[in-house]
Design a protein around this motif. Sequence first.
Motif, PDB file in Angstrom:
ATOM      1  N   ASP A 530       0.801  -1.215   0.000  1.00 21.57           N
ATOM      2  CA  ASP A 530       0.000   0.000   0.000  1.00 21.57           C
ATOM      3  C   ASP A 530       0.840   1.275   0.000  1.00 21.57           C
ATOM      4  O   ASP A 530       0.754   2.101   0.906  1.00 21.57           O
ATOM      5  N   TYR A 540      -6.963   6.611  -7.547  1.00 19.58           N
ATOM      6  CA  TYR A 540      -6.829   5.893  -6.273  1.00 19.58           C
ATOM      7  C   TYR A 540      -8.189   5.754  -5.591  1.00 19.58           C
ATOM      8  O   TYR A 540      -8.561   4.669  -5.133  1.00 19.58           O
ATOM      9  N   GLU A 541      -8.941   6.840  -5.530  1.00 18.11           N
ATOM     10  CA  GLU A 541     -10.251   6.811  -4.881  1.00 18.11           C
ATOM     11  C   GLU A 541     -11.207   5.885  -5.626  1.00 18.11           C
ATOM     12  O   GLU A 541     -11.994   5.151  -5.007  1.00 18.11           O
ATOM     13  N   SER A 544     -10.294   2.307  -4.838  1.00 18.15           N
ATOM     14  CA  SER A 544     -10.546   1.986  -3.423  1.00 18.15           C
ATOM     15  C   SER A 544     -12.024   1.748  -3.159  1.00 18.15           C
ATOM     16  O   SER A 544     -12.382   0.983  -2.256  1.00 18.15           O
ATOM     17  N   GLU A 548     -11.116  -1.959  -1.260  1.00 24.01           N
ATOM     18  CA  GLU A 548     -10.202  -1.177  -0.424  1.00 24.01           C
ATOM     19  C   GLU A 548      -8.838  -1.852  -0.272  1.00 24.01           C
ATOM     20  O   GLU A 548      -7.861  -1.210   0.113  1.00 24.01           O
ATOM     21  N   LYS A 549      -8.737  -3.135  -0.625  1.00 20.51           N
ATOM     22  CA  LYS A 549      -7.465  -3.857  -0.551  1.00 20.51           C
ATOM     23  C   LYS A 549      -6.830  -4.052  -1.929  1.00 20.51           C
ATOM     24  O   LYS A 549      -5.979  -4.927  -2.110  1.00 20.51           O
TER      25      LYS A 549
END
Length: 593
Positions: A530, A540-541, A544, A548-549
């Motif tokens: 990460d 990125y958002e 995610s 989220e992983k």
Amino acid sequence: MSSNSVVSSKSSKESSRPGAGNTKQEDSTSPDFIYGGPFIKVEKPEPFFDTATPVNLLLQGTFKKSFAYYSLKGRLPIILTKVIDYLSRDGSRIKSTHNASDEDIRGYIQYITKLKNDLLTNKKYDLLTVDTPEANRWNEWILSSENSYYFTNTWVFSECYVYRRLREGCELSKSLKNFDPFEEQKEHALKSNIELMCVVADKLVTMLPASGKDKRKADFVTLLKICLWANKCDLSLSMGEPVSFTADGNATKSQTKVNVAPVIDPFQMIIDLKEKLLVDDSAKIADQVIAKAENMGKAVEGPPPELPIAKGSASSKGSPEPASPTEPEEGVELPKVPCPAKMTTPQAVIFDIVCDNSAYELFSDVCVAHFLVSQKIVQKVRFHVKKIPWFVSDVTPRDFNYLLQQCKNATYRREVPSDPAPEGAAEPRVVTSDNLRTVAQQWQQYIDDGTFIVMCDDFWTSPHVFKDMKRYDSDVYRKLQFAVAVLFKGDLNYRKLLGEKNWNPTTGFETALQGFTPAPVIALRTVKADLICGLPKGKYEQLSKINEKWMETGDYGLIQFCPKSEPLKAGERPCPDYGDTCFGTVCPTHTDL
């Protein structure tokens, strides 16, 4: 937020903060914390926060929702447990191979068991007890660390320390000094992907003959992407389980193949995984590396520079020239090359690859090297590998040689039924190792004549990030400066390139390198930890929200490039290769520069 142990707080607010005032003992890494009155600074152990790593902080096991914490608490202990199981299960064979005793095996098992327990309970690092210059340097680094505990020091330091200690257990044994606890897994990983290597070799032979500018660039880009997605095969991520590819381009634990299984096509994989390639500088890399290589080639072919005799050399003092390791017979003139420490132009156009995993990924690295040499883009390729077993599947000199031997002697053949054609049954596809053997024979020749050079400096198994390379090993940094570009493979190298820092995902790659530019830097990495940089705004958002992983799966890839390089200047001291004596302009030729 700081990793220091001094915190200012109001007791009423601190008691509600994640990880603070928690009296429940999950394990010894979750101590009770006693806080003073309002506005009173108190000394206390490093807390563990129930969060991911905040932006701009170094990765460490303090943050319980980080991959660093999971790795130290979950992955590494499992890897150590599997080594113990391997020693117990195959102890008889290991004893026979290494002429070891029952006491040697028991002693190593006990050593690893203590190491695992110390890791899980967040003990303070033990100093290494072997007496070598490299081990003594490790002890200096441990003693100078601000935090010398597994979870509160940087993740990269603790991980590297565990693998260095795993090696020390062999060094302390009379008979296990050459034992690689991951050898069996790496060999199995190679054999399980032999068909994939045959398919790539069949395509590679069509890329090697001299070609036009456009085809050469397209082939270079293709091989970079083959090289990228090969990084999915990481035994450290799979905790030692052998990994192979499936038809959809995913890496999975190896299973026995059935004869009707489809042929895995890594070139189709490039197309299928296009949306998973988050940053793609491959075209820029091809253009700029080829252009710089051409310019460097002109400089190499030019007249040798007139350099002053190095200070301290015999010639500068007017005394007879000292005998060198390559002293010729009387009447034969010594080669007129500058001392490597004084050289500002390399003796050949060189491309460097800082390797990651062995087996199929190493195979893909060598394919890139073969292409660059065959197309006369470069004259030599240096492979930087690990001197000792490292992060389960990282390449050692033995692994490099094992790949060559397996490819040279491959006898693979499989007929794969094709989909029926409208007119009737189609001819089956036949996959063979014929071209694999052919290219491997050429690789062996390249090794023998010095076109391919395998190097294993101690720095690659140190705990230091690359922005500190010049401080800790200026000689390795200078070696990299002779390259037309340096290709860094894999996640550990990427973490070290970024200084083990959780950058804002949109931070530029050059900024994240923090001045580490010995030569143009290429990074090929499937995302398995990460930290990241260089992403488009909002990417990125977006990812995610889907998962989220996503940064821990290895499903996404990066090809990043920084074209900057620090000018190569004459050094202030001799190179380390011949001790304290500098031979000036009659230094024996360095074949690795």
